[in-house]
Design a protein around this motif. Structure first.
Motif, PDB file in Angstrom:
ATOM      1  N   UNK A  82      10.319  -6.053  -1.639  1.00 57.66           N
ATOM      2  CA  UNK A  82      10.089  -5.238  -2.831  1.00 57.66           C
ATOM      3  C   UNK A  82       8.615  -4.883  -2.928  1.00 57.66           C
ATOM      4  N   UNK A  83       8.313  -3.937  -3.804  1.00 59.35           N
ATOM      5  CA  UNK A  83       6.912  -3.585  -4.050  1.00 59.35           C
ATOM      6  C   UNK A  83       6.157  -4.773  -4.638  1.00 59.35           C
ATOM      7  N   UNK A  84       6.860  -5.570  -5.434  1.00 59.55           N
ATOM      8  CA  UNK A  84       6.207  -6.737  -6.035  1.00 59.55           C
ATOM      9  C   UNK A  84       5.793  -7.741  -4.959  1.00 59.55           C
ATOM     10  N   UNK A  85       6.678  -7.953  -3.977  1.00 59.97           N
ATOM     11  CA  UNK A  85       6.321  -8.872  -2.900  1.00 59.97           C
ATOM     12  C   UNK A  85       5.171  -8.308  -2.067  1.00 59.97           C
ATOM     13  N   UNK A  86       5.196  -7.017  -1.829  1.00 56.97           N
ATOM     14  CA  UNK A  86       4.108  -6.386  -1.077  1.00 56.97           C
ATOM     15  C   UNK A  86       2.777  -6.630  -1.780  1.00 56.97           C
ATOM     16  N   UNK A  87       2.745  -6.368  -3.076  1.00 54.83           N
ATOM     17  CA  UNK A  87       1.511  -6.554  -3.831  1.00 54.83           C
ATOM     18  C   UNK A  87       1.075  -8.016  -3.809  1.00 54.83           C
ATOM     19  N   UNK A  88       2.037  -8.934  -3.902  1.00 58.18           N
ATOM     20  CA  UNK A  88       1.718 -10.352  -3.912  1.00 58.18           C
ATOM     21  C   UNK A  88       1.113 -10.799  -2.579  1.00 58.18           C
ATOM     22  N   UNK A  89       1.790 -10.472  -1.472  1.00 56.25           N
ATOM     23  CA  UNK A  89       1.343 -10.943  -0.158  1.00 56.25           C
ATOM     24  C   UNK A  89       0.026 -10.286   0.240  1.00 56.25           C
ATOM     25  N   UNK A  90      -0.068  -8.984   0.071  1.00 56.79           N
ATOM     26  CA  UNK A  90      -1.322  -8.313   0.426  1.00 56.79           C
ATOM     27  C   UNK A  90      -2.468  -8.781  -0.468  1.00 56.79           C
ATOM     28  N   UNK A  91      -2.139  -9.077  -1.720  1.00 56.70           N
ATOM     29  CA  UNK A  91      -3.161  -9.593  -2.628  1.00 56.70           C
ATOM     30  C   UNK A  91      -3.662 -10.959  -2.194  1.00 56.70           C
TER      31      UNK A  91
END
Length: 241
Positions: A82-91
């Motif tokens: 999900x976009x949320x996971x993308x933001x979390x991992x890249x963050x």
């Protein structure tokens, strides 16, 4: 060995240098879960190598945009649920890199994700190899910047990373540096200090010679030369020790 003696040293005679982790244990565990997931495939990076890669980016004298280093790290667009996971991992990855830079900027050592005391199973040696291979991958990402300031001295500081990475085993002089477990462990113990020394080299101006009119100052001594580039990354075997 004389070529490993830095001109800019992180050693402080009057106060101890602290070692600090760039991410909390919970954040590292979350990244570990992501890298271990089956959807990334067998050729995906692991957390140890990624840690080394991001610390190298923190040391690098030139900032590299996230899309560029993400593409290098994963060799493709990483999968996210999900976009949320993308933001979390890249963050979290960005935080690890930035926090490592902040630790080094304060003159402290970055705590590395392994123990330098080798075990009989070889797991610790494999972790050290992975971390150093990741660090060298970060160096190869922008070699021109790394070797633009006193190439001989930078190559000397990078020698332990090269020797421990397992990427240069076809070069007898480098392989000889880690021929014995005691040598391997001793070089691994230098990594936090050398990481800080590299960071300082790129950011702290060297002191001018005492007598600038009386010839050039001598270099750091014998050099192994500039590391070979990305061709050395092929054929890597993890846990070979």
């Amino acid at each position: 060995m004389s070529e490993l003696e830095p001109e800019l040293s992180s050693e402080r005679p009057d106060d101890a240098i602290e070692s600090q982790p760039p991410l909390a244990d919970e954040a590292l565990a979350r990244l570990d879960d992501y890298f271990a997931s089956e959807r990334l495939g067998e050729d995906a990076p692991d957390l140890i190598g990624t840690h080394g890669f991001l610390v190298a980016l923190a040391v690098s004298p030139r900032e590299i945009a996230q899309p560029h280093w993400i593409a290098e790290l994963f060799e493709d667009e990483p999968p996210f649920e999900s976009d949320a996971e993308r933001d979390e991992i890249l963050g979290l990855l960005e935080s690890l890199k930035n926090n490592a830079g902040s630790i080094l900027e304060r003159g402290n050592w970055v705590e590395l994700p392994f123990d330098t005391e080798l075990d009989e199973s070889g797991d610790m040696a494999a972790a050290i190899e992975d971390w150093c291979a990741g660090f060298m991958q970060g160096v190869f990402l922008d070699e021109a910047a790394w070797f633009s300031q006193d190439e001989t001295h930078v190559a000397a500081l990078l020698l332990p990373f090269m020797a421990l990475s397992g990427l240069f085993d076809d070069e007898p002089e480098i392989e000889e540096m880690v021929a014995e477990d005691s040598q391997f462990a001793a070089l691994a113990g230098q990594l936090p200090e050398l990481t800080l020394d590299l960071y300082l080299h790129f950011r702290v101006p060297a002191e001018p010679p005492a007598n600038p009119g009386k010839g050039k100052t001598k270099g750091t001594g014998k050099s192994s030369g500039k590391p070979k580039s990305k061709n050395a990354m092929t054929g890597r075997q993890r846990g070979s020790r």
